[in-house]
Design an enzyme around this catalytic site. Structure first.
Site, PDB file in Angstrom:
ATOM      1  N   HIS A  29       0.841  -1.201   0.000  1.00 33.73           N
ATOM      2  CA  HIS A  29       0.000   0.000   0.000  1.00 33.73           C
ATOM      3  C   HIS A  29       0.879   1.255   0.000  1.00 33.73           C
ATOM      4  CE1 HIS A  29      -3.896  -2.052   0.586  1.00 33.73           C
ATOM      5  NE2 HIS A  29      -3.139  -2.978   1.145  1.00 33.73           N
ATOM      6  N   TYR A 298       4.957  -4.361   9.817  1.00 34.36           N
ATOM      7  CA  TYR A 298       4.812  -2.902   9.716  1.00 34.36           C
ATOM      8  C   TYR A 298       5.950  -2.203  10.453  1.00 34.36           C
ATOM      9  CZ  TYR A 298      -0.063  -3.574   8.145  1.00 34.36           C
ATOM     10  OH  TYR A 298      -1.199  -3.926   7.470  1.00 34.36           O
TER      11      TYR A 298
END
Length: 309
Positions: A29, A298
């Site tokens: 993303h 992440y």
């Protein structure tokens, strides 16, 4: 004897190999933009959870819409994953996150399967034959992943970030004031309805049109989404995001999100983490192992992009 590279590091390394390393960007993303919003709860969730943003009073939120690829140059005119990540600002100064994608189910059930999948995709890229032999081999060994890939193959190109539905996919556990526990799954429904572009509109669209289209759309007024929550039966699996719960499970509407404009500082928000494990009292992780993998991946991605890698 050297220690084996931790699985989350292997995942991020393989994703970089698959989509390329793009300094300063997320490993998935990569291209997105953030917007200001207000979430107004209906109060329907209050008997199931003490979560502050699901009671009665509106809260501010920040929403990041994104293209799913780790390559920021990926065209919006190509069907594929889109993301909607929401950070709710809570009255006590903390926040909680909800991460959605435009898929009805996730691609895999476990961290090991996710690593095997990205390795298969990377091997197909390296082979350069276009036959997806490694992916097909993975799917033959993991049939529970086939429905998600069928859904990917049936995707169109969304007319707007605001005309796309997003599912959080993972199960979470709501806890109320009496300690009662209820497994749930979330989905965002666009109040504009789901709309895709036809082939002619795709052919005449800019390669990266979704962010500009959404900004222009906001010029005419807020874009709204309704947050729906499915209440699981005790027999429903909570540890496998490839499995969809039966359609007859009860669903409640827990609030409306009104997105009003761009954030003042895109650079600041581009650097932030939207994390499915960033929860608030009244919401617990379930036994689904993937949010924990996402948290680790992440963090690795954040460290690397913070260093300009």
């Amino acid at each position: 004897m050297t220690a084996e590279t931790p699985l989350p590091v292997q995942v991020v390394d393989t994703m970089e190999h698959l989509d390329g390393r793009h300094p300063g960007y997320r490993r998935a993303h990569a291209r997105g933009a953030c917007f200001t919003a207000t979430f107004t709860p209906t109060g329907e969730a209050a008997k199931y959870t003490t979560a502050a943003h699901l009671q009665g009073e509106p809260v501010s939120a920040t929403v990041r819409f994104s293209n799913g690829s780790g390559n920021p140059a990926m065209p919006d005119t190509v069907p594929g994953g889109r993301g909607m990540a929401t950070k709710f600002q809570l009255p006590d100064g903390t926040s909680t996150d909800l991460i959605g994608v435009n898929l009805p189910r996730f691609l895999v059930a476990t961290p090991d399967e996710f690593l095997a999948l990205v390795k298969a995709l990377a091997a197909d890229k390296d082979a350069g034959t276009g036959d997806q032999a490694n992916l097909q081999g993975f799917l033959a060994q993991h049939p529970s992943s086939v429905p998600a890939f069928q859904a990917l193959g049936a995707m169109g190109v969304p007319a707007s970030f605001g005309t796309t539905g997003y599912q959080a996919l993972h199960a979470f556990t709501w806890v109320n004031g009496d300690g009662d526990r209820q497994a749930v799954r979330y989905r965002w429904a666009p109040d504009l309805g789901e709309q895709n572009l036809d082939a002619d509109a795709v052919a005449h669209s800019e390669l990266q049109f979704l962010i500009d289209e959404f900004v222009e759309r906001l010029g005419a007024g807020p874009v709204t989404f309704t947050l729906h929550v499915t209440l699981a039966d005790p027999s429903d699996p909570t540890n496998d995001a490839t499995q969809v719960w039966p359609a007859d499970r009860p669903e409640i509407v827990v609030g409306t999100l009104a997105i009003t404009g761009e954030v003042d500082d895109q650079d600041h928000w581009a650097a932030q983490i939207f994390d499915p494990t960033n929860l608030t009292p009244g919401i617990d992780l379930s036994d689904d192992p993937l949010p924990r993998l996402r948290n680790s991946a992440y963090s690795i991605s954040y460290e690397r992009r913070s260093r300009g890698e």
